[in-house]
Design an enzyme around this catalytic site. Sequence first.
Site, PDB file in Angstrom:
ATOM      1  N   ASP A  91       0.826  -1.198   0.000  1.00  0.00           N
ATOM      2  CA  ASP A  91       0.000   0.000   0.000  1.00  0.00           C
ATOM      3  C   ASP A  91       0.870   1.262   0.000  1.00  0.00           C
ATOM      4  O   ASP A  91       1.984   1.258   0.529  1.00  0.00           O
ATOM      5  CB  ASP A  91      -0.858  -0.049   1.274  1.00  0.00           C
ATOM      6  CG  ASP A  91      -1.878   1.053   1.334  1.00  0.00           C
ATOM      7  OD1 ASP A  91      -2.728   1.099   0.434  1.00  0.00           O
ATOM      8  OD2 ASP A  91      -1.821   1.870   2.269  1.00  0.00           O
ATOM      9  N   GLU A 150       1.728  -0.167  -4.886  1.00  0.00           N
ATOM     10  CA  GLU A 150       0.705   0.803  -5.301  1.00  0.00           C
ATOM     11  C   GLU A 150       1.349   2.183  -5.428  1.00  0.00           C
ATOM     12  O   GLU A 150       1.728   2.783  -4.437  1.00  0.00           O
ATOM     13  CB  GLU A 150      -0.421   0.877  -4.259  1.00  0.00           C
ATOM     14  CG  GLU A 150      -1.463   1.927  -4.609  1.00  0.00           C
ATOM     15  CD  GLU A 150      -2.273   2.440  -3.418  1.00  0.00           C
ATOM     16  OE1 GLU A 150      -3.444   2.779  -3.619  1.00  0.00           O
ATOM     17  OE2 GLU A 150      -1.743   2.521  -2.298  1.00  0.00           O
TER      18      GLU A 150
END
Length: 624
Positions: A339, A368
């Site tokens: 993330d 990400e």
Amino acid sequence: MKHSHRRRSAALAVVALLALAGPARTTAASDPIERIDPPSWWVGFESPELQLLVHGAGAASLAASLDYPGVRLATVTGAESPNYLFLNLVIGADAAPGRIPLVFRRDGHVVARRDYLLEARRPGSRERKGFDASDVIYLVMPDRFANGNPANDQPPGTLDHVDRRDGFARHGGDLAGITAHLDYLERLGITQLWLTPVLENAQPEFSYHGYSITDHYRVDPRFGSREDYQALSRAARARGIGLIEDVVVNHIGSGHWWMKDLPARDWLSGDGSRALTNHMHSTVADPYASAVDRRRYIDGWFSPQMPDLHPMNPLLGSYLIQNAIWWIEYADLSGLRMDTYSYSDKRFMADFTRRIMSEYPRLNIVGEEWRDDPAMVSYWQAGKANADGYVSYLPSLMDFPLQGALVRALKSEDSWNSGFPALYERLADDFLYANPRNLVVFADNHDTDRIAAELGNDEALWRLAMVYVATIRGIPQILYGTELLMANERPGNDGDKRHDFPGGWPGDAADAFSGRGLEPRVAAAQNFLRTLLSWRKTAPAVQAGSLRHYAPADGVYVYFRQLGAETVMVALNKRAAAATLDLGRFRESLARGASGRDVLSGARVTLGDTLTLAPRSALVIDIR
Ligand code: CA
């Protein structure tokens, strides 16, 4: 603190004596130790180092020792808080699995003992294969998929409320619900499962999404237990489905147990001001960025509920790296999804990924970097020669640039710089990437608007999007519910994007797992994706073949995947009229008079001089 290596028999004798003396866990009421992280470890890693975080009242003043063949206590350090002790162990190649007797003394008196578990690794653990382009990833938000155990919806002590009518509350989905429906995923053609984070989120609100982790070694009790997570992984593997952990190192939840007693002030970023990040991703690579802007991007909090971690503190950095290794090993994972990748200090992210990949050379990790810009996304991929000299070890990234281009291409009219021509040119940006085949391709995810909503609930355009994701280079990722044309009505509303999967709760009007009560258009979409993904499993050219595409013309985009004797032709017709293609233009990819199978209808197709495409349709022809 050095130890001489004893013979095994001597160590066993010590264990026997301890056993005679009583339970290894000291029974004295004064035992100050509340936890040791990680809770266990394994022999046989590339790095022999293991850092144990010991937490408890006055832990910093404890003297620690151990006596175990092949293991030595190299150094012991404290932090700022008096309640932490960090033990740095060195686990030699000759160390055998067993229990390391840790002894803690205060003023010369033993106040605590722990038998620390050192396990053998699973055979082949180091060589485990990560997800790749032969896979299809299915993204599930566990709170919203299936409630396999209504008894754990609100365990005592949990702070958030349960209300299925509230898009930002807990809904009760859990690991048992996912495990119970693996047969559905297998039939859909899924081979990898990415769950949004399942670790504890002891937060008063917004705990359902999982990105506010409050304990790195505890599965949230509303999802189940650590053992349930391990059991899900095992059951998934038995069906050929790998498990990908969603890892968050940029921030924690404000309810994290560290926040009540920070080991040191610099475990959090910045000056304690709680200023929010400026979201200026480009500052990490911008040759002209000011230091103040770059610091604000890296050090700012992601939200008021998400304190920003400062992993350049080496104790915290080791903690986070070991935590990822622990879950890979414990839950037998096939990869990580990271993330908010670029929001952390990039030196740490290089250390993190280098270490993980050195322990698991064939694993995959996808980061990400939510930027609609291939220059920025490609900066992070391992193998990229960056102008500023930054070296990354991250194998894969989410292909946000292609996702944005796909959505726009399907929503806009074709012109020299919009529609399919813009998608064609965006794919040409692959020259920027070190390894475009290892990018994860998607039409939507848990943060974007749902693809069906983006496309105005137009099923024909949705089918074009699904065919593109399943057949273009890279690793396809499907968001749960996308196969059901699930749509959000309010653009940008997170709760509205994350509807419950129908059939996941007792009493649901429709059940998409069995097909009961589905609208015909939804059942048809589900069947379409099942046909497409099941075929993909059998088509090496789409998984690993070369790609050649032809400049879109008259609303039609044609490309080919080719490997060995197999050629796959994909033709996407966006217009409301039938289109007739002159196949002579594709001779670089297509032999004259070739014939193959229309993957979506099952019909045999012979490719003569021309090919007619139905209005607003996708044609996938498998020639072999
Ligand atoms: Ca539940």
